[in-house]
Design an enzyme around this catalytic site. Structure first.
Site, PDB file in Angstrom:
ATOM      1  N   SER A  60       0.798  -1.234   0.000  1.00  0.00           N
ATOM      2  CA  SER A  60       0.000   0.000   0.000  1.00  0.00           C
ATOM      3  C   SER A  60       0.830   1.284   0.000  1.00  0.00           C
ATOM      4  O   SER A  60       0.301   2.350  -0.297  1.00  0.00           O
ATOM      5  CB  SER A  60      -0.964   0.024   1.188  1.00  0.00           C
ATOM      6  N   LYS A  97       1.004   4.680   6.966  1.00  0.00           N
ATOM      7  CA  LYS A  97       0.257   5.463   5.975  1.00  0.00           C
ATOM      8  C   LYS A  97       0.756   6.896   5.978  1.00  0.00           C
ATOM      9  O   LYS A  97       1.432   7.345   6.902  1.00  0.00           O
ATOM     10  CB  LYS A  97      -1.256   5.486   6.307  1.00  0.00           C
TER      11      LYS A  97
END
Length: 140
Positions: A60, A97
């Protein structure tokens, strides 16, 4: 994700370092190849007492240069700001993230279009552990 604590008692190891940059284009014939030493601890770790390592898992964050199995260097002494890549505990799950703010609300953004952003609601529990300052990955 595996966490690896930094052991501040270890003395930095110094490796040979050639001051002249390694050309990725044409080589300069006048380059100065003076050999010095370089400590990766001094180069990559700004706040040893507040630094720890973690191993990345998944795809990701590939757009940010973080690939599966990379080693992340995380600094807990830095205050996370919008745009920083952070390691955080979200509802009991450890994630990496990019922290961004939309309309003053935190959003955890992936760096791969296959993964949607995580827009936090009032019932979710987010604890930012630190800011990712460096990434170490192998080329082979």
């Amino acid at each position: 994700m595996k966490l690896v604590p930094l052991i501040p008692e270890l003395k930095p190891v110094k490796y040979p370092y050639y001051r002249s940059p390694a050309a990725c284009g044409f080589v300069s014939p006048a380059a100065d190849y003076l050999q010095e030493t370089l400590s990766l601890d001094q180069l990559l770790i700004r706040h040893p007492a507040a630094t720890f390592f973690a191993r990345a898992q998944g795809q990701s964050m590939e757009g940010a240069g973080i690939f599966n199995e990379d080693i992340l260097i995380i600094d807990r002494s830095l205050t996370p700001k919008s745009g920083d890549v952070v390691i955080a505990l979200l509802d009991g799950e450890l994630i990496v993230k990019r922290l961004v703010y939309r309309e003053s609300k935190p959003v955890l953004q992936s760096e791969n279009p296959d993964y949607p952003p995580i827009v936090l609601d009032s019932e979710q529990n987010l604890d930012v552990w630190g800011v990712v300052t460096e990434v170490v990955h192998h080329l082979r």
